[in-house]
Motif scaffolding. Structure first.
Motif, PDB file in Angstrom:
ATOM      1  N   TRP A 211      -6.146   3.568   4.757  1.00  0.00           N
ATOM      2  CA  TRP A 211      -5.215   2.357   5.046  1.00  0.00           C
ATOM      3  C   TRP A 211      -5.455   2.061   6.142  1.00  0.00           C
ATOM      4  CZ3 TRP A 211      -2.755   2.953   9.467  1.00  0.00           C
ATOM      5  CH2 TRP A 211      -2.340   4.394   9.901  1.00  0.00           C
TER       6      TRP A 211
ATOM      7  N   ARG B 249       2.666  -1.274   4.152  1.00  0.00           N
ATOM      8  CA  ARG B 249       2.275   0.520   3.992  1.00  0.00           C
ATOM      9  C   ARG B 249       4.038   1.067   3.787  1.00  0.00           C
ATOM     10  NH1 ARG B 249       0.519   4.375   6.672  1.00  0.00           N
ATOM     11  NH2 ARG B 249      -0.113   6.200   6.199  1.00  0.00           N
TER      12      ARG B 249
ATOM     13  N   GLU C 115      -7.763  -0.938   4.073  1.00  0.00           N
ATOM     14  CA  GLU C 115      -6.933  -1.098   3.711  1.00  0.00           C
ATOM     15  C   GLU C 115      -6.879  -2.448   4.797  1.00  0.00           C
ATOM     16  OE1 GLU C 115      -5.187   1.129   0.620  1.00  0.00           O
ATOM     17  OE2 GLU C 115      -4.161  -0.003   2.173  1.00  0.00           O
ATOM     18  N   GLN C 116      -5.824  -2.598   6.222  1.00  0.00           N
ATOM     19  CA  GLN C 116      -5.103  -3.571   7.222  1.00  0.00           C
ATOM     20  C   GLN C 116      -6.408  -3.936   7.600  1.00  0.00           C
ATOM     21  OE1 GLN C 116      -1.744  -0.443   9.202  1.00  0.00           O
ATOM     22  NE2 GLN C 116      -3.590  -0.239  10.274  1.00  0.00           N
TER      23      GLN C 116
ATOM     24  N   SER D   2       0.465  -1.162  -0.095  1.00  0.00           N
ATOM     25  CA  SER D   2       0.034  -0.329   0.413  1.00  0.00           C
ATOM     26  C   SER D   2       0.951   1.036   0.007  1.00  0.00           C
ATOM     27  CB  SER D   2      -1.021   0.089   1.793  1.00  0.00           C
ATOM     28  OG  SER D   2      -2.162   1.600   1.554  1.00  0.00           O
TER      29      SER D   2
ATOM     30  N   SER E   3      -0.827   4.504   0.647  1.00  0.00           N
ATOM     31  CA  SER E   3      -2.542   5.137   0.249  1.00  0.00           C
ATOM     32  C   SER E   3      -2.343   5.645   1.815  1.00  0.00           C
ATOM     33  CB  SER E   3      -3.501   4.044   1.064  1.00  0.00           C
ATOM     34  OG  SER E   3      -4.207   3.451  -0.297  1.00  0.00           O
TER      35      SER E   3
END
Length: 701
Positions: A152, A176, A155-156, A144, A146
């Protein structure tokens, strides 16, 4: 891992012969067409404007003729069973099946993508590879870049959920970058520095990529049998088009690409280009030879390289490795932007990156000639538009000279005692226009013949619907060509003046509104209307000649809006138009992706930031992934932001400072405790109330 290429296969002589034949055909045809144009022009090249017209026409005709002969060659090869010298034809299916696999990383770089939608596609790839029974040789990495905390953090959360659903502990990883230097290429480079030495190969995906497990496995096996190959590139098919625009792009890609990809692969052979995704890379030589230098020129030719993929292929070729495009590697998919405006916004970024390649094409040492031509091909994808615009300007100037200015019998200082009489040859002009149009449209009808030969008509809805679909695609292409011409010309000029561009995630679903389209395409409407009005005052014939360009410009707003509509695309599909075989066939990786993406989302009354603060499970996850023990100035900034966030909430906070706080494990833990003890009428107190009500609803209280 090999760090030096194996001895090359004797394909270079065959490639040189093929390229020579192609060059003779394209150059010969262009010379003939340019001579025809010279005879059509009134003074037959007797003044500077006419010579400029012929020069620009020759450049454009070269570009068109190249595409035409690539398609014809691809059609002939497919007619005879494909290119017998392609990489995949060297090995039988039994030989490939018996070939061992190697440790391979499957990496998906992300930047502000629709999170659940994107990672459900990765889930489909994971399961399809698992069905093959060879999952142990592969690891998956979500990389990532982001910067928006809501993105983000989501996402996680979804990564953690995927690991649990798939039982992918120790196999599906998330990383990330906090500073996204050098965009996607920097993201991949960061992965390679950290983990590249643990893998022999890397399969690179885009956020919209789907690859079947069998395709991935075959790519690894081919690479193991061909140690001189540095990159093996598939030819992705566009899927999942819903709007009318996306469905037309999807149909055109699926119908025409097999011809162009087959012809291009046969010409390039081991000197192919890399398209940045849906490809497999041999990691050791990639790391050794593909570090991207900063350009040292001026303007756009100074600083980091924006478009990395062609450059990396060229650098691998310079190091002695081969890069192959293999169109017969099936089940490789990507998606199209849903609207024309989204495509043009993407092209604005791509055009700047491609124009940068001019410095490498001209001055980078020891690059193979084929890769220099690949750079030129990428540049012409955008430079053709301002050339076409220049051609229209020059023809308008010529028309003005003929209509308003008196006839010049001795143009450009002609010293002959005999005057040069202007001469019109309408029959020659019609012949030239017809031949040029045939280069543009004949490959489309060759594609229909190709489908008939391979008995694939039903996949496109049958002959009648296929023919109507092709005609519809031609009409839309004609309407969009002048719009793209203006947009690409603006993009090229902006790039040359080094206008700064933002890097944003791609729109996947939104339609174009009337106001947005009207504002965006107002300049084209004014230019098209003014040009045709001016043409009418000059000469009625010139006015009619201008209409194929001016009418699409004046209709750009309604065209863009209609094409962006999901309803328009769905109506075409219901009536059997613009169909593709992938929509009618059972393909496990596509079926899984559609099923996962159609599942109702897990609704939450809280935004991802609020979940990260208030949910005990989610907060624990983010604390585990966050940094520990920030010091100095960062610690002071985090402390200030923490107090502000507790007092007033996070809305309105600077995104960078908010991210810095949410990346800190201690701050997240403190924020969790204090938010739960906040006053009921405070920002966090109201969020706690929402969350408690949801929990009570879920428990039936």
């Amino acid at each position: 891992m090999t760090d030096s290429p194996a001895p090359s296969s004797p394909w270079r002589l065959r490639a040189s012969i093929r390229r020579l034949v192609l060059t003779l055909l394209v150059a010969g045809q262009t010379v003939l067409a340019s001579w025809f144009l010279l005879q059509v022009l009134p003074y037959h090249g007797g003044n500077l404007v006419e010579w400029l017209i012929v020069g620009v026409f020759a450049l454009l005709y070269l570009w068109i003729a190249f595409g035409f002969w690539i398609a014809v060659y691809g059609f002939l090869l497919r007619l005879t069973g494909g290119d017998r010298k392609s990489l995949l034809k060297r090995h039988s299916p039994a030989e490939l099946e018996a070939t061992e696999l190697s440790r391979t990383a499957i990496v998906m770089p992300l930047y502000h993508e629709p999170v659940a939608w994107t990672l459900k596609g990765l889930k489909a790839i994971y399961l399809d590879l698992e069905r093959s029974g060879r999952l142990d040789d592969f690891d998956f990495f979500i990389l990532s870049d982001s910067q928006n905390p809501n993105v983000w953090l989501e996402e996680q959360q979804i990564w953690r959920r995927l690991v649990e659903e798939l039982g992918a502990h120790g196999r599906l990883f998330y990383r990330r970058r906090r500073v996204n230097l050098n965009f996607k290429s920097g993201n991949v480079a960061d992965f390679l520095r950290r983990w590249g030495s643990q893998y022999q190969y890397m399969v690179v995906l885009d956020a919209d990529s789907l690859l079947a497990g069998e395709t991935i496995r075959t790519m690894v096996q081919v690479m193991n049998r061909e140690p001189q190959v540095g990159i093996l590139q598939t030819a992705p098919t566009i899927i999942n088009g819903r709007s009318a625009f996306a469905r037309i792009q999807q149909f055109a890609s699926r119908l025409y690409s097999p011809l162009f990809a087959t012809g291009l692969a046969a010409i390039q052979m081991g000197d192919a280009a890399f398209w940045g995704h849906n490809a497999i890379i041999r990691i050791a030589p990639f790391m050794a030879h593909c570090g991207l230098p900063k350009l040292k020129g001026v303007g756009i030719w100074r600083g980091p390289i924006m478009s990395h993929d062609f450059v990396e292929a060229a650098f691998l070729g310079r190091a002695g490795y081969e890069v192959w495009l293999e169109p017969t590697l099936a089940a490789s998919y990507e998606e199209s932007p849903p609207t024309l405006d989204d495509e043009l916004a993407r092209d604005q970024r791509w055009s700047k990156g491609n124009l940068q390649h001019a410095a490498l094409m001209l001055f980078a040492p020891r690059l193979r000639l084929a890769h220099r031509f690949a750079f030129l091909n990428g540049i012409m994808a955008y430079a053709a538009s301002p050339l076409w615009l220049l051609f229209l300007v020059l023809t308008t100037i010529a028309a003005v000279q003929l209509t308003i200015a008196p006839i010049d019998y001795f143009p450009d200082g002609r010293e002959s005692p005999f005057p040069l009489w202007p001469e019109w040859r309408p029959a020659w002009a019609i012949t030239l226009v017809a031949s040029t149009m045939s280069l543009l449209f004949m490959p489309k009808f060759l594609a229909i013949a190709d489908v008939a030969v391979h008995r694939a008509m039903l996949g496109f809805g049958g002959f009648a619907r296929l023919l109507v679909s092709v005609l519809l695609e031609i009409v839309v292409s004609v309407l969009l060509a002048p719009i793209r011409m203006l947009a690409h010309s603006h993009a090229v000029i902006s790039a040359l003046f080094n206008v700064r561009l933002s890097w944003a995630g791609q729109n996947r679903t939104e339609e174009t509104g009337w106001r947005e389209a009207s504002v965006r395409h107002l300049p084209g409407l004014l230019i098209g209307g003014a040009w045709s009005a001016f043409a009418w005052t000059l000469d009625p014939m010139f006015f009619f000649w201008s209409l194929p360009v001016s009418i699409p410009l004046m209709l750009a707003a309604p065209t863009t809006v209609w094409l962006s509509r999901l309803q328009s695309g769905e109506a075409l599909a219901r009536n059997g138009f613009l169909l593709t075989p992938e929509e009618r066939a059972a393909i496990p990786v596509l079926d899984d992706a559609r099923r996962f993406r159609d599942e109702p989302p897990q609704e939450s009354p809280l935004a991802p930031i609020e979940q990260a603060v208030l949910s005990p499970v989610v907060n624990k996850l983010h604390c585990h992934l966050a940094r520990k023990h920030a010091r100095g100035l960062k610690r002071s900034v985090i402390a200030d932001e923490l107090e502000a966030c507790i007092a007033r909430g996070y809305q309105g906070m600077d995104q960078g400072r908010l991210s810095l706080m949410l990346e800190d494990a201690e701050a997240l833990a403190i924020l969790h405790r204090r938010a739960w003890s906040a006053a009921p009428d405070s920002f966090w107190g109201r969020r706690v109330h929402k969350l408690v009500l949801r929990w009570q609803g879920q428990s039936g209280l």
